[in-house]
Design a protein around this motif. Structure first.
Motif, mmCIF file in Angstrom:
data_model
loop_
_atom_site.group_PDB
_atom_site.id
_atom_site.type_symbol
_atom_site.label_atom_id
_atom_site.label_comp_id
_atom_site.label_asym_id
_atom_site.label_seq_id
_atom_site.Cartn_x
_atom_site.Cartn_y
_atom_site.Cartn_z
ATOM 1 N N ARG A 185 0.828 -1.211 0.000
ATOM 2 C CA ARG A 185 0.000 0.000 0.000
ATOM 3 C C ARG A 185 0.865 1.266 0.000
ATOM 4 N N THR A 186 2.155 1.107 -0.354
ATOM 5 C CA THR A 186 3.090 2.231 -0.394
ATOM 6 C C THR A 186 3.617 2.383 -1.817
ATOM 7 N N LEU A 187 3.292 3.486 -2.458
ATOM 8 C CA LEU A 187 3.632 3.698 -3.862
ATOM 9 C C LEU A 187 5.038 4.253 -4.016
ATOM 10 N N MET A 188 5.857 3.581 -4.831
ATOM 11 C CA MET A 188 7.166 4.096 -5.206
ATOM 12 C C MET A 188 7.003 4.972 -6.432
ATOM 13 N N VAL A 189 7.492 6.211 -6.353
ATOM 14 C CA VAL A 189 7.404 7.156 -7.465
ATOM 15 C C VAL A 189 8.819 7.452 -7.939
ATOM 16 N N GLY A 190 9.137 7.082 -9.175
ATOM 17 C CA GLY A 190 10.490 7.261 -9.663
ATOM 18 C C GLY A 190 10.543 7.546 -11.145
ATOM 19 N N ASP A 191 11.738 7.367 -11.719
ATOM 20 C CA ASP A 191 11.939 7.699 -13.129
ATOM 21 C C ASP A 191 12.779 6.681 -13.867
ATOM 22 N N SER A 192 13.090 5.544 -13.235
ATOM 23 C CA SER A 192 14.039 4.633 -13.873
ATOM 24 C C SER A 192 13.743 3.180 -13.543
ATOM 25 N N SER A 193 14.430 2.306 -14.271
ATOM 26 C CA SER A 193 14.322 0.871 -14.010
ATOM 27 C C SER A 193 14.831 0.522 -12.617
ATOM 28 N N ASN A 194 15.761 1.304 -12.078
ATOM 29 C CA ASN A 194 16.218 1.080 -10.701
ATOM 30 C C ASN A 194 15.066 1.191 -9.717
ATOM 31 N N CYS A 204 6.152 -3.210 -3.543
ATOM 32 C CA CYS A 204 5.464 -1.918 -3.645
ATOM 33 C C CYS A 204 4.925 -1.708 -5.060
ATOM 34 N N PRO A 205 3.760 -1.081 -5.223
ATOM 35 C CA PRO A 205 3.381 -0.599 -6.553
ATOM 36 C C PRO A 205 4.314 0.523 -6.973
ATOM 37 N N VAL A 206 4.398 0.778 -8.280
ATOM 38 C CA VAL A 206 5.354 1.782 -8.760
ATOM 39 C C VAL A 206 4.751 2.614 -9.869
ATOM 40 N N ALA A 207 4.971 3.929 -9.802
ATOM 41 C CA ALA A 207 4.605 4.878 -10.850
ATOM 42 C C ALA A 207 5.886 5.533 -11.352
ATOM 43 N N LEU A 208 6.033 5.635 -12.680
ATOM 44 C CA LEU A 208 7.249 6.175 -13.273
ATOM 45 C C LEU A 208 6.952 7.431 -14.078
ATOM 46 N N ILE A 219 11.482 4.943 -20.943
ATOM 47 C CA ILE A 219 10.879 4.535 -19.677
ATOM 48 C C ILE A 219 9.611 3.721 -19.895
ATOM 49 N N GLU A 220 8.931 3.910 -21.021
ATOM 50 C CA GLU A 220 7.711 3.152 -21.287
ATOM 51 C C GLU A 220 8.006 1.663 -21.438
ATOM 52 N N GLN A 221 9.261 1.303 -21.680
ATOM 53 C CA GLN A 221 9.620 -0.106 -21.780
ATOM 54 C C GLN A 221 9.753 -0.772 -20.414
ATOM 55 N N VAL A 222 9.748 0.039 -19.354
ATOM 56 C CA VAL A 222 9.847 -0.495 -17.994
ATOM 57 C C VAL A 222 8.445 -0.726 -17.448
ATOM 58 N N GLU A 223 8.153 -1.943 -17.053
ATOM 59 C CA GLU A 223 6.821 -2.287 -16.543
ATOM 60 C C GLU A 223 6.552 -1.540 -15.240
ATOM 61 N N ALA A 224 5.368 -0.949 -15.146
ATOM 62 C CA ALA A 224 4.999 -0.178 -13.958
ATOM 63 C C ALA A 224 3.479 -0.173 -13.820
ATOM 64 N N ASP A 225 3.007 0.345 -12.707
ATOM 65 C CA ASP A 225 1.568 0.471 -12.488
ATOM 66 C C ASP A 225 1.016 1.751 -13.088
ATOM 67 N N GLY A 226 1.883 2.564 -13.655
ATOM 68 C CA GLY A 226 1.460 3.779 -14.325
ATOM 69 C C GLY A 226 2.660 4.574 -14.789
ATOM 70 N N HIS A 227 2.553 5.213 -15.945
ATOM 71 C CA HIS A 227 3.566 6.142 -16.459
ATOM 72 C C HIS A 227 2.919 7.511 -16.575
ATOM 73 N N PHE A 228 3.599 8.554 -16.099
ATOM 74 C CA PHE A 228 2.986 9.875 -15.997
ATOM 75 C C PHE A 228 3.929 10.956 -16.515
ATOM 76 N N ASP A 229 3.338 12.077 -16.930
ATOM 77 C CA ASP A 229 4.111 13.203 -17.428
ATOM 78 C C ASP A 229 4.525 14.161 -16.327
ATOM 79 N N SER A 230 3.925 14.064 -15.134
ATOM 80 C CA SER A 230 4.268 14.959 -14.027
ATOM 81 C C SER A 230 3.760 14.378 -12.720
#
Length: 245
Positions: A185-194, A204-208, A219-230
């Motif tokens: 229930r803790t979202l990781m918010v990042g920008d990379s495959s790391n 953890c779920p992850v948003a990139l 970054i769209e090639q990295v699987e995530a629970d969401g990709h965002f512009d901001s």
């Protein structure tokens, strides 16, 4: 935006720093090139720095040293003599880099669009925030203060806060422990495959973010629970998911 997967309940967020909140490539370029000048080595290309960012200062310095010494060897046919090996120059490089980075930390860096609005919106959703970065803790804290972001975070953990860095899950698990929240229930918010690898390993779920530094890979090639512009777009998606729950 691919927010449709972010349907699980989120109690808190772990937010990366470089490439997610702040574009620090300018800081890295200035500090690294001042370090290289002190070592009488040629300057490093901006695109090489961008690919090397994300795995901590030690990895960054080793990578830059190896590349610039390779370039120097190609230019003067220096070969592989011990004096040109990265290991022989690392301690000197590390001291120079630390000094130069501390002197300019934040001066050549900029917030990404939507960061302030997004962090405030996440706080308005009553989501506690913790910053987890591979940047050394002292540099991370100083950068957050410089950019007036420190007030958003209850905790800040750097690359030297724990025995291992991202992509190892340990920093995220320790962040969850500090927050008192379950990883699921803790979202990781990042920008990379790391960030994504650390999140998956921690549960953890992850948003990139679509901007930032992902070692030169889309970054769209990295699987995530969401990709965002901001971050602002992410916060809006979380608000909508909570409303529809």
């Amino acid at each position: 935006m691919t927010a449709r997967k972010l349907t699980q309940a989120i109690d808190a967020c772990i937010v990366d720093l470089d490439g997610t909140q702040v574009d620090t490539l300018g800081d890295f370029k200035v500090a690294l090139n001042r370090m290289l000048a002190e070592l009488q080595l040629p300057p490093v290309r901006r695109d090489f720095i961008e690919m090397a960012i994300g795995k901590g200062s030690e990895h960054l310095i080793h990578s830059v040293l190896a590349e610039q010494l390779r370039q120097l060897a190609l230019a003067d046919d220096a070969g592989t003599c011990p004096a040109t090996r990265p290991e022989a120059r690392y301690e000197q490089a590390w001291r120079a880099y630390q000094s130069h980075y501390q002197a300019i930390n934040g001066r050549f860096a900029e917030l990404y669009p939507g960061v302030l609005e997004g962090l405030q919106a996440l706080r308005d959703l009553d989501l506690p925030l913790v910053c987890v970065t591979n940047k050394p803790l002292a540099f991370a804290r100083a950068l957050l203060v410089e950019k007036k972001l420190e007030g958003f975070f209850g905790h800040v953990f750097g690359g030297d806060s724990f025995a291992r860095k991202k992509p190892d899950p340990l920093p995220l698990l320790e962040a969850c422990r500090a927050l008192g929240t379950a990883p699921a229930r803790t979202l990781m918010v990042g920008d990379s495959s790391n960030d994504a690898a650390a999140a998956r390993a921690a549960g953890c779920p992850v948003a990139l973010m679509r901007y930032g530094y992902n070692h030169g890979q889309p970054i769209e090639q990295v699987e995530a629970d969401g990709h965002f512009d901001s971050l602002a777009e992410l916060a809006a998606a979380l608000a909508a998911a909570r409303h529809n729950a």
